[in-house]
Design an enzyme around this catalytic site. Structure first.
Site, PDB file in Angstrom:
ATOM      1  N   HIS A   1      25.399 -46.931  14.911  1.00 23.70           N
ATOM      2  CA  HIS A   1      26.722 -46.989  15.530  1.00 23.70           C
ATOM      3  C   HIS A   1      26.958 -48.381  16.089  1.00 23.70           C
ATOM      4  O   HIS A   1      26.115 -48.935  16.782  1.00 23.70           O
ATOM      5  CB  HIS A   1      26.852 -45.960  16.659  1.00 23.70           C
ATOM      6  CG  HIS A   1      28.210 -45.992  17.284  1.00 23.70           C
ATOM      7  ND1 HIS A   1      29.270 -45.300  16.758  1.00 23.70           N
ATOM      8  CD2 HIS A   1      28.704 -46.692  18.333  1.00 23.70           C
ATOM      9  CE1 HIS A   1      30.356 -45.548  17.480  1.00 23.70           C
ATOM     10  NE2 HIS A   1      30.038 -46.393  18.449  1.00 23.70           N
TER      11      HIS A   1
ATOM     12  N   ASP B   1      35.468 -35.579  24.984  1.00 21.99           N
ATOM     13  CA  ASP B   1      35.536 -37.031  24.800  1.00 21.99           C
ATOM     14  C   ASP B   1      36.808 -37.438  24.079  1.00 21.99           C
ATOM     15  O   ASP B   1      37.419 -38.461  24.409  1.00 21.99           O
ATOM     16  CB  ASP B   1      34.323 -37.550  24.022  1.00 21.99           C
ATOM     17  CG  ASP B   1      34.484 -39.044  23.745  1.00 21.99           C
ATOM     18  OD1 ASP B   1      34.464 -39.805  24.730  1.00 21.99           O
ATOM     19  OD2 ASP B   1      34.692 -39.432  22.586  1.00 21.99           O
TER      20      ASP B   1
ATOM     21  N   ARG C   1      41.921 -42.622  28.558  1.00 25.66           N
ATOM     22  CA  ARG C   1      41.408 -43.938  28.970  1.00 25.66           C
ATOM     23  C   ARG C   1      42.178 -45.048  28.270  1.00 25.66           C
ATOM     24  O   ARG C   1      42.459 -46.097  28.847  1.00 25.66           O
ATOM     25  CB  ARG C   1      39.911 -44.048  28.628  1.00 25.66           C
ATOM     26  CG  ARG C   1      39.034 -43.213  29.542  1.00 25.66           C
ATOM     27  CD  ARG C   1      37.623 -43.099  28.986  1.00 25.66           C
ATOM     28  NE  ARG C   1      37.009 -44.389  28.771  1.00 25.66           N
ATOM     29  CZ  ARG C   1      36.102 -44.638  27.829  1.00 25.66           C
ATOM     30  NH1 ARG C   1      35.676 -43.669  27.034  1.00 25.66           N
ATOM     31  NH2 ARG C   1      35.597 -45.829  27.701  1.00 25.66           N
TER      32      ARG C   1
ATOM     33  N   SER D   1      30.619 -41.758  26.205  1.00 25.14           N
ATOM     34  CA  SER D   1      31.536 -41.403  25.121  1.00 25.14           C
ATOM     35  C   SER D   1      30.833 -41.527  23.770  1.00 25.14           C
ATOM     36  O   SER D   1      30.839 -40.594  22.951  1.00 25.14           O
ATOM     37  CB  SER D   1      32.749 -42.340  25.188  1.00 25.14           C
ATOM     38  OG  SER D   1      33.516 -42.282  24.015  1.00 25.14           O
TER      39      SER D   1
ATOM     40  N   LYS E   1      28.932 -38.154  21.289  1.00 31.10           N
ATOM     41  CA  LYS E   1      29.264 -37.884  19.891  1.00 31.10           C
ATOM     42  C   LYS E   1      28.047 -38.047  18.983  1.00 31.10           C
ATOM     43  O   LYS E   1      27.845 -37.264  18.057  1.00 31.10           O
ATOM     44  CB  LYS E   1      30.394 -38.809  19.437  1.00 31.10           C
ATOM     45  CG  LYS E   1      31.736 -38.418  20.045  1.00 31.10           C
ATOM     46  CD  LYS E   1      32.835 -39.392  19.703  1.00 31.10           C
ATOM     47  CE  LYS E   1      32.695 -40.680  20.458  1.00 31.10           C
ATOM     48  NZ  LYS E   1      33.879 -41.515  20.535  1.00 31.10           N
TER      49      LYS E   1
HETATM   50  N1  URA Z   1      33.928 -46.095  21.277  1.00 33.80           N
HETATM   51  C1  URA Z   1      33.872 -44.822  21.727  1.00 33.80           C
HETATM   52  O1  URA Z   1      33.643 -43.909  20.964  1.00 33.80           O
HETATM   53  N2  URA Z   1      34.053 -44.613  23.039  1.00 33.80           N
HETATM   54  C2  URA Z   1      34.297 -45.588  23.918  1.00 33.80           C
HETATM   55  O2  URA Z   1      34.443 -45.328  25.080  1.00 33.80           O
HETATM   56  C3  URA Z   1      34.369 -46.910  23.434  1.00 33.80           C
HETATM   57  C4  URA Z   1      34.178 -47.113  22.105  1.00 33.80           C
END
Ligand code: URA
Length: 429
Positions: free
Chosen positions: A85, A166, A173, A188, A192
């Site tokens: 990621h 999220d 956000r 966040s 995931k």
């Molecule tokens: N990517 C995400 O999935 N969440 C965040 O808060 C910032 C970048």
């Protein structure tokens, strides 16, 4: 669960107190079910933005968001699973070559990706530039692709049940100025990635003008937080901190980045994209417990390209199709001979957004062909009149807007002394 209320939780964080496990569970659960209002969650996000969350709070926040949906499980697959990621950067297309490359080395790569909101599209937007390619897959289909010995990698959209708290919180956000909080970003991303069911995870934490984190100390802290959350959840996790002061590769834009990724899979491509693809692939193999295979060999012998083609076909795409191009283009040329000493990632990102490669509201379409080709990279010598950038857009008026953004994005100087930052700055595990 009944002796809490949103206002006292907001006040507690506003006043600088650590939230208890019970408070965190209650507020995330209420937010998911709609009993904690968006206004209350926004206020809490702003309080967290200012006051922070400690390690215990961040870990609990992550778990609560993960538990707002269901967790996928690939532990029964015959191969080790590993994912990568990136926190996001300009020209960062590494997922495209690295997923089939790592699959070609013997791991299964279950990658749930997103659509971008910022400068350029996200991984799914890029892949959707390929005619016919579909982002939505059932879990069953994901498994079939992951266990197919000729494929082994899948990049698809996260289903609605993957950390739904999220999804809602990120949307809030995004419109309340609370994205850039280290504990909120860490929880966040990790909620995931843990819910996605991968056994190991390699994080690419970007730092520089084209990244969320512009300061090295913040990027190091974000990397350390995410690694800790991953390890606490039983995920083998490692992070590379990498430079995002200048764009990665020579393209920023959706179809343009697909084309560059295919070049890398064909054994060519820009040196920085190849370097980072191989570095991340090596980390992924290490994390997956696979040794004795050099991913560079899998690029050279064409097996990574075979996996890419099979992966695209499995999702309805045509790997031989001509990629879309934008209707209009404009060339920015070097005004004098010298060395390109600076090419600013943030400005190139905003330029490609002006050209139509990114979106400003969720759900907005992106242009597949829009974006920027970079003909020179920092350290390259150029002559007066040489092309530096080609801008592509479907809308001619956007070329001028992007041109204005890009006017101060680069510098050509009469010098021999260029100090280039290394691409890979640190490894945190
Ligand atoms: N990517 C995400 O999935 N969440 C965040 O808060 C910032 C970048």
């Amino acid at each position: 669960m009944h002796d809490h209320d949103a206002v006292s939780i907001i006040r507690a964080k506003r006043d600088g107190n650590a939230l208890t496990d019970a408070q965190i569970d209650w507020v995330i659960d209420g937010f998911t079910r709609g009993t904690v209002a968006d206004e209350q969650m926004s206020a809490l996000a702003m309080a967290i933005m200012w006051r922070g969350m400690n390690r215990t709070e961040t870990a609990r926040w992550t778990t609560a968001m993960m538990d707002s949906g269901s967790r996928m499980d690939f532990t029964d697959l015959p191969l080790p699973t590993v994912d990568k990621h990136s926190t996001g950067g300009v020209g960062d297309k590494i997922t495209l070559p690295v997923a089939p490359l790592v699959a070609a080395c013997g791991a299964a790569v279950p990658q749930l990706a997103g659509r971008g909101l910022g400068y350029t599209g996200g991984t799914l937007d890029k892949l959707e530039a390929i005619p016919g390619w579909q982002a939505d897959l059932s879990t069953e289909r994901m498994r079939t692709i992951l266990t197919d010995p000729a494929i082994g990698a899948v990049i698809c959209a996260a289903g609605a049940d993957l950390a739904p708290a999220d999804k809602r919180l990120y949307a809030l956000r995004d419109i309340t100025g609370t994205v850039e909080s280290i504990p909120l970003i860490a929880s966040s991303i990790m909620s995931k990635k843990i819910a996605e069911g991968t056994g190991a995870l390699v994080l690419d934490v970007k730092v520089g003008s084209g990244a969320f984190m512009t300061e090295r100390a913040d990027a190091d802290e974000l990397a350390a937080r995410m690694v800790q959350i991953g390890l606490d959840a039983g995920l083998r996790t490692v992070a590379l901190v990498t430079d995002m002061e200048t764009p990665l590769g020579r393209t920023a834009g959706n179809a343009l980045e697909v084309a560059e990724s295919v070049e890398v899979l064909a054994g060519g491509g820009p040196a920085d994209v190849v370097e980072l693809t191989l570095a991340l692939a090596r980390e992924m193999l290490l994390a997956a417990g696979i040794d004795g295979i050099d991913p560079a060999d899998r690029l050279a012998d064409g097996t990574a390209m075979d996996r890419w083609r099979a992966m695209i076909v499995a999702q309805g795409g045509d790997p031989d199709a001509t990629l879309p191009t934008a209707r209009h283009s404009d060339i920015v040329r070097a005004p004098a001979s010298g060395v390109l000493t600076r090419l600013d990632a943030g400005m190139v990102g905003r330029g490609s957004w002006h050209l139509g490669a990114g979106r400003s509201r969720p759900g907005e379409p992106v242009s597949a062909g829009a974006g920027i080709e970079m003909h020179a990279k920092p350290g390259d010598r150029v002559r007066a009149g040489d092309p530096l950038l080609t801008l592509h857009s479907d809308d001619e008026a956007r070329l001028a807007r992007a041109g204005a953004e890009l006017a101060s994005a680069w510098q050509v100087e009469d010098t021999d002394a260029v100090v280039l930052r290394p691409l890979i700055l640190d490894r945190i595990c």
